[in-house]
Design an enzyme around this catalytic site. Structure first.
Site, mmCIF file in Angstrom:
data_model
loop_
_atom_site.group_PDB
_atom_site.id
_atom_site.type_symbol
_atom_site.label_atom_id
_atom_site.label_comp_id
_atom_site.label_asym_id
_atom_site.label_seq_id
_atom_site.Cartn_x
_atom_site.Cartn_y
_atom_site.Cartn_z
ATOM 1 N N CYS A 135 33.463 36.065 25.667
ATOM 2 C CA CYS A 135 33.777 34.707 26.116
ATOM 3 C C CYS A 135 35.178 34.646 26.721
ATOM 4 C CB CYS A 135 33.657 33.737 24.936
ATOM 5 S SG CYS A 135 34.044 32.037 25.369
ATOM 6 N N CYS A 138 37.092 31.483 25.932
ATOM 7 C CA CYS A 138 37.699 31.441 24.596
ATOM 8 C C CYS A 138 38.921 32.359 24.511
ATOM 9 C CB CYS A 138 36.720 31.906 23.523
ATOM 10 S SG CYS A 138 35.033 31.378 23.732
ATOM 11 N N ASP A 139 38.814 33.561 25.055
ATOM 12 C CA ASP A 139 39.801 34.597 24.749
ATOM 13 C C ASP A 139 40.670 35.043 25.923
ATOM 14 O OD1 ASP A 139 38.848 34.623 22.128
ATOM 15 O OD2 ASP A 139 37.291 36.084 22.594
#
Ligand code: NDP
Length: 309
Positions: A135, A138-139
């Site tokens: 992701c 997300c990261d």
């Protein structure tokens, strides 16, 4: 036989949020955690895009906090896995858990999520959450001014590669063919981006690093040439596999990719009293906040269904 009003399968953000709403409505839901308690979020590092946490929060802490909130209002978390289902909207749906207990429930919320497809190469599991991610949203921000790699040739791979150029010093896009599933416009955008290098007809052999990702070994399938890309992050953009096999074989309608179909503007599946929320029915967004919102919708739909019974 244990009788329940509402069973929720899955305790990621969708299942736990459904449990908060259902518990506050007095339905005393039983929520099964299954094989991967707290869902995919438990495997990510910090979540920085869930509203309300300006300093970020670990994915596991976030889901556990929602679970605790649900339990405070009377939800029960059951750390077992449902292994078989017999849908019966008239007399109650019958569910069997791995330990042999049998449950009858009038309503059911499926919130089993989806798992990112993996390559299955050495280093991938060991370094998951330590540089390996599925992701970029997300990261990605953790890789400021660092080189990263993205594997895949679909729209997700293009989108993630382009997104990652906001942070990373360079993005290596590795795809096993020289044609793409991704739409032409997305490929074009990625090609025009000077921070992205395409490695086509290339397979990933290994993700290397002791405690964090340090490099990726790839092989050019045409020339047989092997090379090492020095990267700090590796993003698998290989598609997702919804965890819906059990429900599909019991009669829940899914699309061609296995995502549960729900009625328009609703969380209702084709089986009366059975609702779906989160990544198991959402091929598009796959975000914790969206899954949580869908979980709330499913609980409200289940509450209305039970009230009308
Ligand atoms: P896709 O299934 O479209 O693509 C997956 C990619 O991963 C393919 O290129 C595939 O290669 C590759 N792959 C799968 N398994 C392996 C493996 N074992 N080894 C190497 N490569 C592998 O998934 P996406 O997540 O990209 O997209 C899913 C859906 O979501 C699509 O419909 C897409 O259009 C949509 N989407 C739309 C977006 C947008 O409109 N902005 C953004 C993101 C997704 P191969 O091609 O060789 O099979």
């Amino acid at each position: 036989m244990i009788e329940e009003k509402l069973i929720i399968i899955g305790n990621g953000p969708a299942g736990c949020t459904a449990a908060v709403y259902a518990a506050r409505a007095g339905l005393k839901p039983r929520m099964f955690a299954g094989d991967s308690p707290c869902g995919l979020l438990a495997l990510t590092s910090d979540v920085e895009n869930f509203p309300g946490f300006p300093s970020g929060i670990s994915g596991l802490d976030l889901v556990m906090a929602i679970q605790e909130q649900a339990e405070k209002f009377g939800a029960e978390t059951d750390y077992d896995t449902i292994t078989s289902i017999d849908f019966d909207p008239v007399n109650g749906h019958i569910l069997t858990a791995a330990d042999g207990r049998v449950f009858k429930t009038r309503a059911l919320i499926i919130a089993t999520g989806a798992t990112p497809r993996k390559l299955g190469v050495p280093g991938e599991d060991r370094l998951w959450g330590r540089g390996v991610s599925a992701c970029a949203t997300c990261d990605g921000a953790f890789f400021k001014d660092m080189p990263v790699a993205v594997a895949g040739g679909g729209d997700s791979a293009m989108e993630e590669a382009i997104f990652l150029t906001r942070f990373a010093s360079h993005v290596h896009l590795i795809h096993r063919r020289d044609t793409f599933r991704a739409s032409a416009i997305m490929v074009e955008r990625a090609r025009k981006n000077e921070k992205i290098t395409f490695h086509l007809n290339s397979t990933v052999e290994e993700i290397c690093g002791i405690s964090e990702v340090e490099s990726v070994k790839i092989t050019d399938k045409i020339s047989g040439e092997k090379s090492i890309l020095n990267v700090r992050g590796f993003f698998a953009a290989l598609g997702h596999v919804p965890a819906t096999t059990l429900f599909k074989s019991a009669g829940v309608e899914t699309d061609d990719n296995g995502y549960i179909k729900v009625a328009a503007d609703s969380s209702a599946t084709n089986i009366p009293g059975v609702f779906a929320a989160g990544d198991c029915m959402d091929p598009r967004y796959r975000q914790a906040i969206i899954a949580a919102g869908n979980g709330a919708k499913a609980a409200l739909d289940a509450e209305k269904y039970l009230a009308g019974e």
